[in-house]
Scaffold this motif. Structure first.
Motif, PDB file in Angstrom:
ATOM      1  N   LEU A 106       0.866  -1.172   0.000  1.00 63.26           N
ATOM      2  CA  LEU A 106       0.000   0.000   0.000  1.00 63.26           C
ATOM      3  C   LEU A 106       0.903   1.221   0.000  1.00 63.26           C
ATOM      4  CD1 LEU A 106      -2.835  -0.577   2.646  1.00 63.26           C
ATOM      5  CD2 LEU A 106      -3.125  -0.242   0.197  1.00 63.26           C
ATOM      6  N   TRP A 107       0.542   2.258  -0.731  1.00 61.21           N
ATOM      7  CA  TRP A 107       1.346   3.468  -0.665  1.00 61.21           C
ATOM      8  C   TRP A 107       0.453   4.698  -0.626  1.00 61.21           C
ATOM      9  CZ3 TRP A 107       1.377   7.305  -4.424  1.00 61.21           C
ATOM     10  CH2 TRP A 107       0.819   6.969  -5.661  1.00 61.21           C
ATOM     11  N   MET A 108       1.000   5.749  -0.019  1.00 60.62           N
ATOM     12  CA  MET A 108       0.298   7.017   0.104  1.00 60.62           C
ATOM     13  C   MET A 108       1.305   8.143  -0.084  1.00 60.62           C
ATOM     14  SD  MET A 108      -1.700   8.649   3.431  1.00 60.62           S
ATOM     15  CE  MET A 108      -3.030   7.457   3.406  1.00 60.62           C
ATOM     16  N   ASN A 109       0.886   9.199  -0.741  1.00 64.51           N
ATOM     17  CA  ASN A 109       1.729  10.368  -0.912  1.00 64.51           C
ATOM     18  C   ASN A 109       2.152  10.908   0.454  1.00 64.51           C
ATOM     19  OD1 ASN A 109       1.843  13.570  -1.079  1.00 64.51           O
ATOM     20  ND2 ASN A 109       2.457  12.760  -3.068  1.00 64.51           N
ATOM     21  N   TYR A 110       3.439  11.265   0.577  1.00 62.49           N
ATOM     22  CA  TYR A 110       3.968  11.704   1.867  1.00 62.49           C
ATOM     23  C   TYR A 110       3.233  12.929   2.416  1.00 62.49           C
ATOM     24  CZ  TYR A 110       6.934  14.099   5.184  1.00 62.49           C
ATOM     25  OH  TYR A 110       7.378  14.753   6.284  1.00 62.49           O
ATOM     26  N   SER A 111       3.002  13.929   1.580  1.00 64.07           N
ATOM     27  CA  SER A 111       2.383  15.168   2.070  1.00 64.07           C
ATOM     28  C   SER A 111       0.975  14.911   2.588  1.00 64.07           C
ATOM     29  CB  SER A 111       2.362  16.226   0.968  1.00 64.07           C
ATOM     30  OG  SER A 111       1.628  15.767  -0.152  1.00 64.07           O
ATOM     31  N   VAL A 112       0.250  14.007   1.933  1.00 57.42           N
ATOM     32  CA  VAL A 112      -1.099  13.658   2.400  1.00 57.42           C
ATOM     33  C   VAL A 112      -1.028  12.931   3.730  1.00 57.42           C
ATOM     34  CG1 VAL A 112      -3.169  12.306   1.881  1.00 57.42           C
ATOM     35  CG2 VAL A 112      -2.019  13.572   0.055  1.00 57.42           C
ATOM     36  N   PHE A 113      -0.075  12.002   3.839  1.00 52.45           N
ATOM     37  CA  PHE A 113       0.079  11.266   5.092  1.00 52.45           C
ATOM     38  C   PHE A 113       0.405  12.207   6.243  1.00 52.45           C
ATOM     39  CE2 PHE A 113       2.838   8.867   8.058  1.00 52.45           C
ATOM     40  CZ  PHE A 113       1.906   7.955   8.508  1.00 52.45           C
ATOM     41  N   ARG A 114       1.252  13.192   5.983  1.00 50.50           N
ATOM     42  CA  ARG A 114       1.630  14.132   7.033  1.00 50.50           C
ATOM     43  C   ARG A 114       0.409  14.926   7.500  1.00 50.50           C
ATOM     44  NH1 ARG A 114       7.265  17.310   7.458  1.00 50.50           N
ATOM     45  NH2 ARG A 114       6.868  18.379   9.421  1.00 50.50           N
ATOM     46  N   GLU A 115      -0.467  15.304   6.601  1.00 51.88           N
ATOM     47  CA  GLU A 115      -1.690  16.011   6.992  1.00 51.88           C
ATOM     48  C   GLU A 115      -2.530  15.153   7.933  1.00 51.88           C
ATOM     49  OE1 GLU A 115      -3.709  17.087   3.444  1.00 51.88           O
ATOM     50  OE2 GLU A 115      -2.157  18.495   2.763  1.00 51.88           O
ATOM     51  N   HIS A 116      -2.629  13.854   7.624  1.00 55.53           N
ATOM     52  CA  HIS A 116      -3.402  12.963   8.486  1.00 55.53           C
ATOM     53  C   HIS A 116      -2.737  12.791   9.850  1.00 55.53           C
ATOM     54  CE1 HIS A 116      -6.463  11.986   5.609  1.00 55.53           C
ATOM     55  NE2 HIS A 116      -5.607  11.448   4.739  1.00 55.53           N
ATOM     56  N   LEU A 117      -1.414  12.811   9.894  1.00 54.95           N
ATOM     57  CA  LEU A 117      -0.723  12.732  11.182  1.00 54.95           C
ATOM     58  C   LEU A 117      -1.112  13.895  12.090  1.00 54.95           C
ATOM     59  CD1 LEU A 117       2.957  11.688  10.308  1.00 54.95           C
ATOM     60  CD2 LEU A 117       1.260  10.325  11.537  1.00 54.95           C
ATOM     61  N   ASN A 118      -1.310  15.051  11.495  1.00 56.48           N
ATOM     62  CA  ASN A 118      -1.652  16.248  12.265  1.00 56.48           C
ATOM     63  C   ASN A 118      -3.066  16.204  12.833  1.00 56.48           C
ATOM     64  OD1 ASN A 118       0.861  17.452  11.837  1.00 56.48           O
ATOM     65  ND2 ASN A 118       0.206  18.404   9.927  1.00 56.48           N
ATOM     66  N   THR A 119      -3.932  15.396  12.238  1.00 57.41           N
ATOM     67  CA  THR A 119      -5.341  15.374  12.656  1.00 57.41           C
ATOM     68  C   THR A 119      -5.758  14.064  13.325  1.00 57.41           C
ATOM     69  OG1 THR A 119      -6.042  14.607  10.463  1.00 57.41           O
ATOM     70  CG2 THR A 119      -5.976  16.997  10.840  1.00 57.41           C
ATOM     71  N   MET A 120      -4.870  13.060  13.311  1.00 54.09           N
ATOM     72  CA  MET A 120      -5.201  11.753  13.882  1.00 54.09           C
ATOM     73  C   MET A 120      -4.123  11.351  14.890  1.00 54.09           C
ATOM     74  SD  MET A 120      -6.401   9.660  10.467  1.00 54.09           S
ATOM     75  CE  MET A 120      -7.623  10.352   9.334  1.00 54.09           C
ATOM     76  N   PRO A 121      -4.304  11.696  16.162  1.00 50.68           N
ATOM     77  CA  PRO A 121      -3.290  11.387  17.184  1.00 50.68           C
ATOM     78  C   PRO A 121      -2.957   9.898  17.282  1.00 50.68           C
ATOM     79  CG  PRO A 121      -4.916  12.935  18.039  1.00 50.68           C
ATOM     80  CD  PRO A 121      -5.438  12.459  16.724  1.00 50.68           C
TER      81      PRO A 121
END
Length: 239
Positions: A106-121
């Motif tokens: 599975l892969w995800m764009n890094y910038s998108v993943f980082r956004e989710h890190l900021n909103t999902m503790p």
């Protein structure tokens, strides 16, 4: 390409504990990718802007040395992240990631993943836990490679195999139901195949181990291998 279900996502260590709503958001940005055995997923010196998660198969994190030999730093299996330490800060990869067998990712764009890190503790907490485990594995690997003699490194790697895959039998033997060629053992301990063959032959003569026709290893004397590897007085393994 077929998409992945939120139920499957919830079973992956990185996404464990996330709500269905969070998993649904993540699912929109995840993509499937398959690679053949022997394929490079990333190469040393490159900067890949994607997060990879192994769904099936096995991947080696390895260093290709100037003399042409390979040192395998970690064996990654389903649920693990490929080089998440470099990915977090968008650094260049210090290692190569090579599929040991046909592998689905599975892969995800890094910038998108980082956004989710900021909103999902919970996602961030899971990532930290996986990074900590990776550091622990790397630390143990460095301890192994620091051994001066090849037979000490081989003994240490056999103990590591017992820790990760071993099945303890009633008579005290430890069976490792995973196929490991001596070439692969050489790559794990950073030595030539000839030197590793000599160490393996010594351990077989001493009845410390045996290797069956499927290349599965049985360890008869864990304490002896632990002593050779310098693990006297330390816990040998936990099942």
């Amino acid at each position: 390409m077929q998409s992945i279900s939120t139920l499957t996502l919830s079973e992956l260590p990185l996404f464990r504990g996330l709500t269905v709503e969070d998993l649904t958001k993540l699912k929109c940005h995840l993509h499937l990718k398959t690679v053949s055995a022997g394929a490079n997923i990333n190469l040393v010196g490159q900067s890949d802007q994607a997060l990879y998660i192994i769904l099936s198969g096995v991947v080696h994190l390895q260093i290709d040395q100037l003399n042409g030999t390979i040192v395998i730093l970690a064996t990654l299996e389903p649920g693990e992240i490929i080089d998440n330490l470099g990915m977090t800060d968008k650094l260049e990869y210090p290692t190569s990631a090579v599929a040991r067998e046909d592998t689905t990712l599975l892969w995800m764009n890094y910038s998108v993943f980082r956004e989710h890190l900021n909103t999902m503790p919970v996602l961030a907490f899971n990532l930290i836990g996986m990074m900590t485990n990776r550091l622990h594995v790397m630390y143990k690997k460095l301890q192994l490679l620091a051994a001066r003699e090849v037979h000490e490194r081989v003994a240490g790697h056999l103990i590591a195999l017992a820790e990760k895959y071993g099945q303890q039998r009633d008579n005290g033997e430890v069976y490792v139901p995973r196929r490991f060629t001596q070439s692969e053992l050489a790559d794990h301990v950073g030595a030539s195949r000839v030197r590793v063959n000599q160490a393996v032959a010594l351990f077989k003569r001493c009845r410390y181990i045996s290797i069956d026709k499927h290349l599965y290893i049985t360890i008869y004397d864990v304490a002896a291998l632990a002593a050779i590897a310098g693990y006297i007085g330390a816990p040998l393994y936990n099942f």
